[in-house]
Scaffold this motif. Structure first.
Motif, short mmCIF file in Angstrom:
data_model
loop_
_atom_site.label_atom_id
_atom_site.label_comp_id
_atom_site.label_asym_id
_atom_site.label_seq_id
_atom_site.Cartn_x
_atom_site.Cartn_y
_atom_site.Cartn_z
N ALA A 1 0.85 -1.20 0.00
CA ALA A 1 0.00 0.00 0.00
C ALA A 1 0.87 1.24 0.00
CB ALA A 1 -0.91 -0.02 1.21
N GLY A 2 0.41 2.25 -0.74
CA GLY A 2 1.20 3.48 -0.88
C GLY A 2 0.87 4.54 0.14
N ARG A 3 1.29 5.74 -0.18
CA ARG A 3 1.06 6.88 0.71
C ARG A 3 -0.11 7.70 0.17
NH1 ARG A 3 4.54 7.47 4.54
NH2 ARG A 3 4.27 9.70 4.87
N ILE A 4 -0.86 8.28 1.09
CA ILE A 4 -1.98 9.13 0.72
C ILE A 4 -1.95 10.42 1.54
CG2 ILE A 4 -3.51 7.29 -0.08
CD1 ILE A 4 -4.91 7.39 2.66
N ALA A 5 -2.68 11.41 1.05
CA ALA A 5 -2.89 12.66 1.77
C ALA A 5 -4.37 12.97 1.68
CB ALA A 5 -2.06 13.78 1.16
N GLY A 6 -4.91 13.59 2.70
CA GLY A 6 -6.33 13.91 2.65
C GLY A 6 -6.86 14.40 3.97
N ALA A 7 -8.16 14.14 4.17
CA ALA A 7 -8.84 14.61 5.38
C ALA A 7 -9.78 13.53 5.89
CB ALA A 7 -9.62 15.88 5.09
N VAL A 8 -9.88 13.46 7.20
CA VAL A 8 -10.85 12.59 7.86
C VAL A 8 -11.87 13.51 8.52
CG1 VAL A 8 -11.22 10.81 9.61
CG2 VAL A 8 -9.08 10.84 8.29
N LEU A 9 -13.14 13.38 8.14
CA LEU A 9 -14.21 14.20 8.70
C LEU A 9 -14.90 13.39 9.79
CD1 LEU A 9 -15.80 15.45 5.36
CD2 LEU A 9 -13.96 16.49 6.66
N VAL A 10 -15.02 13.99 10.97
CA VAL A 10 -15.61 13.29 12.11
C VAL A 10 -16.75 14.14 12.66
CG1 VAL A 10 -15.17 12.28 14.39
CG2 VAL A 10 -13.33 12.35 12.69
N LEU A 11 -17.97 13.62 12.56
CA LEU A 11 -19.15 14.31 13.10
C LEU A 11 -19.53 13.65 14.41
CD1 LEU A 11 -21.53 16.34 12.64
CD2 LEU A 11 -22.78 14.39 11.66
N TYR A 12 -19.68 14.47 15.46
CA TYR A 12 -20.05 13.89 16.75
C TYR A 12 -20.85 14.89 17.56
CZ TYR A 12 -16.04 16.59 18.45
OH TYR A 12 -15.16 17.59 18.72
N TYR A 13 -21.56 14.35 18.55
CA TYR A 13 -22.35 15.16 19.46
C TYR A 13 -21.65 15.19 20.81
CZ TYR A 13 -26.08 14.44 16.01
OH TYR A 13 -26.82 14.38 14.86
N LEU A 14 -21.89 16.25 21.55
CA LEU A 14 -21.25 16.40 22.85
C LEU A 14 -22.05 15.74 23.98
CD1 LEU A 14 -20.08 20.10 22.53
CD2 LEU A 14 -18.71 18.03 22.31
N ASP A 15 -23.06 14.92 23.64
CA ASP A 15 -23.90 14.31 24.69
C ASP A 15 -23.22 13.13 25.38
OD1 ASP A 15 -24.05 12.64 22.51
OD2 ASP A 15 -26.22 12.75 22.28
N LYS A 16 -22.09 12.65 24.86
CA LYS A 16 -21.38 11.57 25.53
C LYS A 16 -20.21 12.16 26.32
CE LYS A 16 -19.04 7.17 25.05
NZ LYS A 16 -17.95 7.54 25.95
N PRO A 17 -20.27 12.06 27.65
CA PRO A 17 -19.19 12.62 28.48
C PRO A 17 -17.84 12.01 28.13
CG PRO A 17 -21.08 11.95 29.84
CD PRO A 17 -21.32 11.44 28.44
N GLY A 18 -16.83 12.88 28.01
CA GLY A 18 -15.48 12.42 27.78
C GLY A 18 -15.13 12.14 26.33
N LEU A 19 -16.09 12.28 25.41
CA LEU A 19 -15.82 11.94 24.01
C LEU A 19 -14.75 12.85 23.40
CD1 LEU A 19 -16.41 10.23 21.52
CD2 LEU A 19 -18.25 11.82 20.95
N LEU A 20 -14.80 14.13 23.69
CA LEU A 20 -13.80 15.05 23.14
C LEU A 20 -12.40 14.66 23.60
CD1 LEU A 20 -13.50 17.46 21.31
CD2 LEU A 20 -13.90 18.95 23.27
N ASP A 21 -12.27 14.27 24.87
CA ASP A 21 -10.97 13.81 25.38
C ASP A 21 -10.52 12.54 24.65
OD1 ASP A 21 -10.73 15.89 27.19
OD2 ASP A 21 -11.59 14.75 28.86
N GLU A 22 -11.46 11.63 24.38
CA GLU A 22 -11.11 10.40 23.66
C GLU A 22 -10.63 10.71 22.25
OE1 GLU A 22 -13.74 6.97 23.79
OE2 GLU A 22 -14.73 7.82 25.56
N ILE A 23 -11.31 11.64 21.57
CA ILE A 23 -10.91 12.02 20.21
C ILE A 23 -9.51 12.63 20.24
CG2 ILE A 23 -11.41 13.60 18.30
CD1 ILE A 23 -14.43 13.13 18.95
N THR A 24 -9.24 13.48 21.22
CA THR A 24 -7.92 14.09 21.35
C THR A 24 -6.85 13.03 21.60
OG1 THR A 24 -8.89 16.13 22.19
CG2 THR A 24 -6.55 15.78 22.65
N ARG A 25 -7.16 12.04 22.44
CA ARG A 25 -6.23 10.95 22.72
C ARG A 25 -5.90 10.17 21.45
NH1 ARG A 25 -8.00 10.42 27.62
NH2 ARG A 25 -9.86 9.23 27.09
N VAL A 26 -6.92 9.89 20.65
CA VAL A 26 -6.72 9.18 19.39
C VAL A 26 -5.81 10.00 18.46
CG1 VAL A 26 -7.86 8.37 17.27
CG2 VAL A 26 -8.87 7.85 19.50
N GLN A 27 -6.03 11.31 18.43
CA GLN A 27 -5.22 12.16 17.57
C GLN A 27 -3.75 12.13 18.00
OE1 GLN A 27 -7.15 15.99 17.51
NE2 GLN A 27 -8.86 15.23 16.30
#
Length: 83
Positions: A1-27
């Motif tokens: 597999a080769g190299r790619i460039a692009g964007a990942v779009l992530v739509l989420y709601y803030l109704d789940k506690p801690g989700l923003l922290d989880e997304i930051t951790r993944v990043q």
């Protein structure tokens, strides 16, 4: 597999506690392929994260799989090109 460039779009709601922290951790976990992020507030409790990526197809695919598995994330879309 080769190299790619692009964007990942992530739509989420803030109704789940801690989700923003989880997304930051993944990043941080995938800092080798993520070059930048942009956070948009769509509505009071709805956000869109645009994650700029550049790296191997396998690494970007792994990032996508980890994000899709998170409870509270509504949609994940990848737009990529082979530079």
């Amino acid at each position: 597999a080769g190299r790619i460039a692009g964007a990942v779009l992530v739509l989420y709601y803030l109704d789940k506690p801690g989700l923003l922290d989880e997304i930051t951790r993944v990043q941080h976990q995938f800092k080798n392929v993520i070059s930048s992020t942009l956070h948009l507030h769509l509505e009071e409790n709805k956000c869109l994260e645009i994650i700029a990526v550049e790296g191997s197809v396998q690494e970007v695919r792994s990032l996508n799989q980890v994000l899709v598995a998170k409870k509270g994330i509504k949609q994940v879309k990848v737009a990529a090109i082979a530079p």
